[in-house]
Design a protein around this motif. Structure first.
Motif, PDB file in Angstrom:
ATOM      1  N   ARG A   1       1.947  -2.370   8.264  1.00  0.00           N
ATOM      2  CA  ARG A   1       2.102  -2.117   9.696  1.00  0.00           C
ATOM      3  C   ARG A   1       1.407  -0.833  10.118  1.00  0.00           C
ATOM      4  N   ASP A   2       1.534   0.193   9.306  1.00  0.00           N
ATOM      5  CA  ASP A   2       0.936   1.474   9.650  1.00  0.00           C
ATOM      6  C   ASP A   2      -0.594   1.392   9.670  1.00  0.00           C
ATOM      7  N   LEU A   3      -1.174   0.730   8.684  1.00  0.00           N
ATOM      8  CA  LEU A   3      -2.636   0.664   8.569  1.00  0.00           C
ATOM      9  C   LEU A   3      -3.241  -0.439   9.434  1.00  0.00           C
ATOM     10  N   GLY A   4      -2.463  -1.461   9.718  1.00  0.00           N
ATOM     11  CA  GLY A   4      -3.010  -2.608  10.419  1.00  0.00           C
ATOM     12  C   GLY A   4      -3.949  -3.420   9.552  1.00  0.00           C
ATOM     13  N   VAL A   5      -3.730  -3.354   8.241  1.00  0.00           N
ATOM     14  CA  VAL A   5      -4.574  -4.054   7.262  1.00  0.00           C
ATOM     15  C   VAL A   5      -3.651  -4.811   6.305  1.00  0.00           C
ATOM     16  N   PRO A   6      -3.931  -6.082   6.014  1.00  0.00           N
ATOM     17  CA  PRO A   6      -3.049  -6.828   5.112  1.00  0.00           C
ATOM     18  C   PRO A   6      -3.197  -6.401   3.658  1.00  0.00           C
ATOM     19  N   VAL A   7      -2.075  -6.344   2.968  1.00  0.00           N
ATOM     20  CA  VAL A   7      -2.082  -6.154   1.512  1.00  0.00           C
ATOM     21  C   VAL A   7      -2.233  -7.527   0.876  1.00  0.00           C
ATOM     22  N   LYS A   8      -3.319  -7.731   0.155  1.00  0.00           N
ATOM     23  CA  LYS A   8      -3.582  -9.054  -0.429  1.00  0.00           C
ATOM     24  C   LYS A   8      -3.283  -9.124  -1.927  1.00  0.00           C
ATOM     25  N   TRP A   9      -3.240  -7.959  -2.567  1.00  0.00           N
ATOM     26  CA  TRP A   9      -2.933  -7.919  -3.999  1.00  0.00           C
ATOM     27  C   TRP A   9      -1.983  -6.766  -4.259  1.00  0.00           C
ATOM     28  N   ILE A  10      -1.059  -6.988  -5.196  1.00  0.00           N
ATOM     29  CA  ILE A  10      -0.099  -5.954  -5.573  1.00  0.00           C
ATOM     30  C   ILE A  10      -0.057  -5.859  -7.088  1.00  0.00           C
ATOM     31  N   GLY A  11      -0.328  -4.669  -7.608  1.00  0.00           N
ATOM     32  CA  GLY A  11      -0.234  -4.445  -9.044  1.00  0.00           C
ATOM     33  C   GLY A  11       1.192  -4.094  -9.424  1.00  0.00           C
ATOM     34  N   VAL A  12       1.764  -4.857 -10.378  1.00  0.00           N
ATOM     35  CA  VAL A  12       3.158  -4.636 -10.781  1.00  0.00           C
ATOM     36  C   VAL A  12       3.262  -4.258 -12.261  1.00  0.00           C
ATOM     37  N   GLY A  13       2.137  -3.910 -12.869  1.00  0.00           N
ATOM     38  CA  GLY A  13       2.131  -3.515 -14.275  1.00  0.00           C
ATOM     39  C   GLY A  13       0.725  -3.210 -14.739  1.00  0.00           C
ATOM     40  N   ALA A  14       0.609  -2.779 -15.998  1.00  0.00           N
ATOM     41  CA  ALA A  14      -0.688  -2.370 -16.532  1.00  0.00           C
ATOM     42  C   ALA A  14      -1.553  -3.544 -16.992  1.00  0.00           C
ATOM     43  N   GLY A  15      -0.944  -4.677 -17.263  1.00  0.00           N
ATOM     44  CA  GLY A  15      -1.695  -5.827 -17.771  1.00  0.00           C
ATOM     45  C   GLY A  15      -2.484  -6.544 -16.690  1.00  0.00           C
ATOM     46  N   ARG A  16      -3.555  -7.208 -17.084  1.00  0.00           N
ATOM     47  CA  ARG A  16      -4.397  -7.958 -16.132  1.00  0.00           C
ATOM     48  C   ARG A  16      -3.610  -9.027 -15.379  1.00  0.00           C
ATOM     49  N   GLU A  17      -2.654  -9.614 -16.075  1.00  0.00           N
ATOM     50  CA  GLU A  17      -1.890 -10.705 -15.455  1.00  0.00           C
ATOM     51  C   GLU A  17      -0.757 -10.187 -14.577  1.00  0.00           C
ATOM     52  N   GLU A  18      -0.502  -8.912 -14.627  1.00  0.00           N
ATOM     53  CA  GLU A  18       0.614  -8.334 -13.862  1.00  0.00           C
ATOM     54  C   GLU A  18       0.149  -7.965 -12.438  1.00  0.00           C
ATOM     55  N   MET A  19      -0.163  -8.991 -11.703  1.00  0.00           N
ATOM     56  CA  MET A  19      -0.736  -8.850 -10.367  1.00  0.00           C
ATOM     57  C   MET A  19      -0.204  -9.964  -9.469  1.00  0.00           C
ATOM     58  N   ILE A  20       0.168  -9.598  -8.259  1.00  0.00           N
ATOM     59  CA  ILE A  20       0.602 -10.581  -7.263  1.00  0.00           C
ATOM     60  C   ILE A  20      -0.513 -10.781  -6.264  1.00  0.00           C
ATOM     61  N   ALA A  21      -0.940 -12.021  -6.077  1.00  0.00           N
ATOM     62  CA  ALA A  21      -1.925 -12.361  -5.052  1.00  0.00           C
ATOM     63  C   ALA A  21      -1.179 -12.918  -3.852  1.00  0.00           C
ATOM     64  N   MET A  22      -1.393 -12.304  -2.699  1.00  0.00           N
ATOM     65  CA  MET A  22      -0.636 -12.681  -1.502  1.00  0.00           C
ATOM     66  C   MET A  22      -1.265 -13.900  -0.837  1.00  0.00           C
TER      67      MET A  22
END
Length: 303
Positions: free
Chosen positions: A282-303
């Protein structure tokens, strides 16, 4: 850096600054000079002579260095191309080009916290000046941002935490420089900096990394503005003198106190965690499309 003493910038001391100084003074060595070796030799000798005048006597074997570069020239020849022509042919053929930035915007020579910056343009403009790609060819611009703020080297850092909270961010996030091993300075997410970065780079989406590092906190603060000389400021000031006197204004958000490293969709995240991400969007007015939830390559959320 040595001459600056305690006021040093905090560079890696790898010679980046001197290389860019040579470029700006039009005395630098370029790859094509290797294949006109007499010109390469003349330029190298001139540079060494100038450095001796500037820094005094130091040990440097010019003849051995010239011999080394003769050998390197032969090894490099198969890899030397006209990169501008190559990239534009690929673009004309429908290929997509992925360009990765090496440093954050606040280290940009023009828009960063000068003089505590690197020697090049680390923002989106560096794509054009560094590769010869015109602005009209740039499509998606993905801003990669940690869920908190870090910095290596000297310079102002308004949201820096020098207490146990900052140390916890550093330890949990393994915040130590890859090149130097230096501990990174850590602090709460600074949306003043992110807004400024977004204005210059024009992000079309955000990749929010290391969100899992915040799992351990009861309360998470976000810097939303500064107070300078009694006035609230929501944009990043050019004057470092003003910045050093700034008071940071924070919004406190509740933590989630859960391990999110196993989450693979946004819906799986705790409610307070989702609220943190939405607050940034909301503050940036830009969508977050990926979220890193850990150090591994697979530890990523794609929105």
């Amino acid at each position: 850096e040595g001459e600056l003493g305690r006021g040093s910038i905090g560079t890696t001391k790898k010679g980046i600054g001197p290389a860019y100084s040579s470029k700006a003074s039009r005395s630098g060595l370029r790859v094509h000079h290797l294949y006109h070796f007499e010109e390469f030799e003349r330029r190298l000798r001139t540079i060494v002579e100038a450095r001796h005048k500037r820094y005094g006597d130091f040990e440097y074997d010019v003849e051995a260095e010239l011999q080394r570069y003769r050998q390197l020239a032969d090894r490099l020849r198969p890899f030397v191309i006209d990169s501008v022509e190559y990239l534009h042919k690929e673009l004309a053929g429908g290929k997509r080009i992925l360009v990765e930035g090496a440093n954050a915007l606040m280290l940009d020579i023009d828009f960063g916290t000068y003089p505590y910056v690197t020697s090049s343009n680390t923002g989106i403009g560096g794509v054009c000046t560094g590769l010869g790609i015109p602005p009209s060819k740039i499509g998606e611009v993905i801003g990669v941002a940690k869920a908190y703020t870090t910095r290596v080297g000297g310079g102002p850092f308004p949201s820096e935490l020098t207490d146990d909270v900052g140390q916890k961010l550093r330890d949990v996030g393994a915040e130590y420089g890859v090149t130097t091993g230096r501990p990174r300075r850590c602090g709460w997410l600074d949306l003043v900096v992110l807004r400024y970065s977004n204005m210059i780079n024009g992000y079309t989406s955000i990749n929010l990394t290391k969100l899992d590092v915040l799992d351990v906190f009861d309360t998470i603060k976000v810097a939303v503005s500064y107070t300078i000389n009694g006035k609230e400021v929501t944009s990043f000031p050019a004057s470092l003198e003003d910045l050093e006197t700034a008071t940071v204004n924070y919004v406190s958000l509740p933590g989630w106190k859960e391990n999110i490293s196993k989450c693979r969709s946004f819906d799986e995240l705790p409610e307070n965690c989702k609220a943190y991400v939405r607050f940034i969007e909301r503050d940036l007015g830009v969508p977050v499309k990926w979220i890193g939830v850990g150090a591994g390559r697979e530890e990523m959320i794609a929105m």
